[in-house]
Design a protein around this motif. Sequence first.
Motif, mmCIF file in Angstrom:
data_model
loop_
_atom_site.group_PDB
_atom_site.id
_atom_site.type_symbol
_atom_site.label_atom_id
_atom_site.label_comp_id
_atom_site.label_asym_id
_atom_site.label_seq_id
_atom_site.Cartn_x
_atom_site.Cartn_y
_atom_site.Cartn_z
ATOM 1 N N ALA A 4 0.647 -1.200 0.011
ATOM 2 C CA ALA A 4 -0.121 0.265 -0.024
ATOM 3 C C ALA A 4 0.914 1.317 0.243
ATOM 4 O O ALA A 4 0.494 2.373 -0.642
ATOM 5 N N PHE A 5 1.771 0.967 0.770
ATOM 6 C CA PHE A 5 2.831 2.227 0.669
ATOM 7 C C PHE A 5 3.531 2.689 -0.505
ATOM 8 O O PHE A 5 3.815 3.596 -1.242
ATOM 9 N N VAL A 6 4.069 1.440 -1.339
ATOM 10 C CA VAL A 6 4.659 1.592 -2.725
ATOM 11 C C VAL A 6 3.537 2.156 -3.622
ATOM 12 O O VAL A 6 3.814 2.896 -4.292
ATOM 13 N N LEU A 7 2.315 1.700 -3.594
ATOM 14 C CA LEU A 7 1.309 2.040 -4.678
ATOM 15 C C LEU A 7 1.134 3.619 -4.147
ATOM 16 O O LEU A 7 1.038 4.301 -5.261
ATOM 17 N N ALA A 8 1.051 4.154 -2.878
ATOM 18 C CA ALA A 8 0.741 5.474 -2.628
ATOM 19 C C ALA A 8 1.816 6.248 -3.047
ATOM 20 O O ALA A 8 1.546 7.423 -3.715
ATOM 21 N N SER A 9 2.837 5.826 -2.855
ATOM 22 C CA SER A 9 4.175 6.714 -3.379
ATOM 23 C C SER A 9 4.154 6.858 -4.978
ATOM 24 O O SER A 9 4.690 7.827 -5.372
ATOM 25 N N GLY A 10 3.849 5.734 -5.607
ATOM 26 C CA GLY A 10 3.968 5.695 -6.789
ATOM 27 C C GLY A 10 2.729 6.515 -7.675
ATOM 28 O O GLY A 10 3.064 7.143 -8.565
ATOM 29 N N VAL A 11 1.635 6.514 -7.151
ATOM 30 C CA VAL A 11 0.285 7.245 -7.501
ATOM 31 C C VAL A 11 0.765 8.697 -7.304
ATOM 32 O O VAL A 11 0.510 9.460 -8.152
ATOM 33 N N LEU A 12 1.283 9.030 -6.234
ATOM 34 C CA LEU A 12 1.487 10.319 -5.939
ATOM 35 C C LEU A 12 2.664 10.978 -6.828
ATOM 36 O O LEU A 12 2.453 12.134 -7.159
ATOM 37 N N GLY A 13 3.709 10.220 -6.751
ATOM 38 C CA GLY A 13 4.917 10.748 -7.763
ATOM 39 C C GLY A 13 4.296 10.715 -9.216
ATOM 40 O O GLY A 13 4.786 11.921 -9.999
ATOM 41 N N ALA A 54 5.923 24.201 -11.911
ATOM 42 C CA ALA A 54 6.456 22.927 -12.633
ATOM 43 C C ALA A 54 7.531 22.604 -11.822
ATOM 44 O O ALA A 54 7.733 21.269 -11.395
ATOM 45 N N ILE A 55 8.556 23.467 -11.084
ATOM 46 C CA ILE A 55 9.703 23.191 -10.498
ATOM 47 C C ILE A 55 9.172 22.587 -8.992
ATOM 48 O O ILE A 55 9.560 21.395 -8.597
ATOM 49 N N ALA A 56 8.402 23.047 -8.544
ATOM 50 C CA ALA A 56 7.682 22.342 -7.102
ATOM 51 C C ALA A 56 6.934 20.975 -7.282
ATOM 52 O O ALA A 56 7.362 20.197 -6.377
ATOM 53 N N MET A 57 6.384 20.769 -8.426
ATOM 54 C CA MET A 57 5.754 19.657 -8.775
ATOM 55 C C MET A 57 6.897 18.242 -9.053
ATOM 56 O O MET A 57 6.674 17.348 -8.660
ATOM 57 N N PHE A 58 7.860 18.896 -9.866
ATOM 58 C CA PHE A 58 8.926 18.261 -10.112
ATOM 59 C C PHE A 58 9.614 17.535 -8.703
ATOM 60 O O PHE A 58 9.984 16.350 -8.584
ATOM 61 N N GLY A 59 9.749 18.405 -7.931
ATOM 62 C CA GLY A 59 10.507 18.161 -6.426
ATOM 63 C C GLY A 59 9.484 17.155 -5.900
ATOM 64 O O GLY A 59 10.025 16.196 -5.278
ATOM 65 N N ALA A 60 8.096 17.236 -5.822
ATOM 66 C CA ALA A 60 7.141 16.462 -5.198
ATOM 67 C C ALA A 60 7.431 15.043 -5.832
ATOM 68 O O ALA A 60 7.232 14.013 -5.034
ATOM 69 N N SER A 61 7.389 15.058 -7.141
ATOM 70 C CA SER A 61 7.701 13.686 -7.819
ATOM 71 C C SER A 61 8.842 13.051 -7.496
ATOM 72 O O SER A 61 9.017 11.862 -7.332
ATOM 73 N N THR A 63 10.439 13.407 -4.804
ATOM 74 C CA THR A 63 10.474 12.953 -3.521
ATOM 75 C C THR A 63 9.666 11.763 -3.406
ATOM 76 O O THR A 63 10.132 10.771 -2.607
ATOM 77 N N ALA A 64 8.300 11.576 -3.938
ATOM 78 C CA ALA A 64 7.639 10.333 -3.890
ATOM 79 C C ALA A 64 8.701 8.985 -4.399
ATOM 80 O O ALA A 64 8.470 8.197 -3.923
ATOM 81 N N PHE A 65 9.162 9.194 -5.818
ATOM 82 C CA PHE A 65 9.735 8.313 -6.258
ATOM 83 C C PHE A 65 11.048 8.044 -5.434
ATOM 84 O O PHE A 65 11.601 6.863 -5.522
ATOM 85 N N GLY A 66 11.686 8.994 -4.966
ATOM 86 C CA GLY A 66 12.987 9.028 -4.160
ATOM 87 C C GLY A 66 12.643 7.967 -2.886
ATOM 88 O O GLY A 66 13.667 7.438 -2.550
ATOM 89 N N VAL A 67 11.447 8.106 -2.333
ATOM 90 C CA VAL A 67 11.124 7.188 -1.136
ATOM 91 C C VAL A 67 11.349 6.025 -1.665
ATOM 92 O O VAL A 67 11.755 5.045 -0.942
ATOM 93 N N LEU A 68 10.887 5.263 -2.747
ATOM 94 C CA LEU A 68 10.820 4.026 -3.235
ATOM 95 C C LEU A 68 12.322 3.596 -3.783
ATOM 96 O O LEU A 68 12.527 2.663 -3.424
ATOM 97 N N MET A 69 13.054 4.726 -4.238
ATOM 98 C CA MET A 69 14.432 4.369 -4.665
ATOM 99 C C MET A 69 15.356 4.282 -3.457
ATOM 100 O O MET A 69 16.343 3.544 -3.547
ATOM 101 N N GLY A 70 15.003 5.011 -2.353
ATOM 102 C CA GLY A 70 15.913 5.104 -1.119
ATOM 103 C C GLY A 70 17.226 6.094 -1.587
ATOM 104 O O GLY A 70 17.104 6.809 -2.425
ATOM 105 N N GLY A 71 18.137 5.998 -0.580
ATOM 106 C CA GLY A 71 19.177 6.836 -0.725
ATOM 107 C C GLY A 71 18.964 8.191 -0.353
ATOM 108 O O GLY A 71 18.042 8.580 0.567
ATOM 109 N N GLN A 72 19.666 9.275 -1.020
ATOM 110 C CA GLN A 72 19.363 10.704 -0.766
ATOM 111 C C GLN A 72 18.233 11.434 -1.829
ATOM 112 O O GLN A 72 18.114 12.419 -1.779
ATOM 113 N N TRP A 73 17.662 10.504 -2.818
ATOM 114 C CA TRP A 73 16.838 11.073 -3.393
ATOM 115 C C TRP A 73 15.717 11.846 -2.844
ATOM 116 O O TRP A 73 15.054 12.832 -3.353
#
Length: 99
Positions: A4-13, A54-61, A63-73
Amino acid sequence: MPFAFVLASGVLGTFAALLAVINAIQVFLGRQLVKPSASKRSAPQLRAESAAAAIAMFGASLTAFGVLMGGQWPAVGALVLLLGWIALVLVRRRFAAQP
């Protein structure tokens, strides 16, 4: 990670990335894509606000995908999101101050 967390992060991203693309298109067109007749903003104001959004939404995307990738993203995405949000606030203040 729970599914559910992976799905929510993917949808948000994905949603944030879509909004970033829509805002980027508005920067180049100088027109509002959704309900253009309802827009009361001038083309320069729309372009400036859309660029910052657009910059803010790119950052939000990022962030959401970075949670899935891990690291410093996620941290990089949060920084980009914060810079875009600050830019949006400054742009809105600049155009609100004009007569």
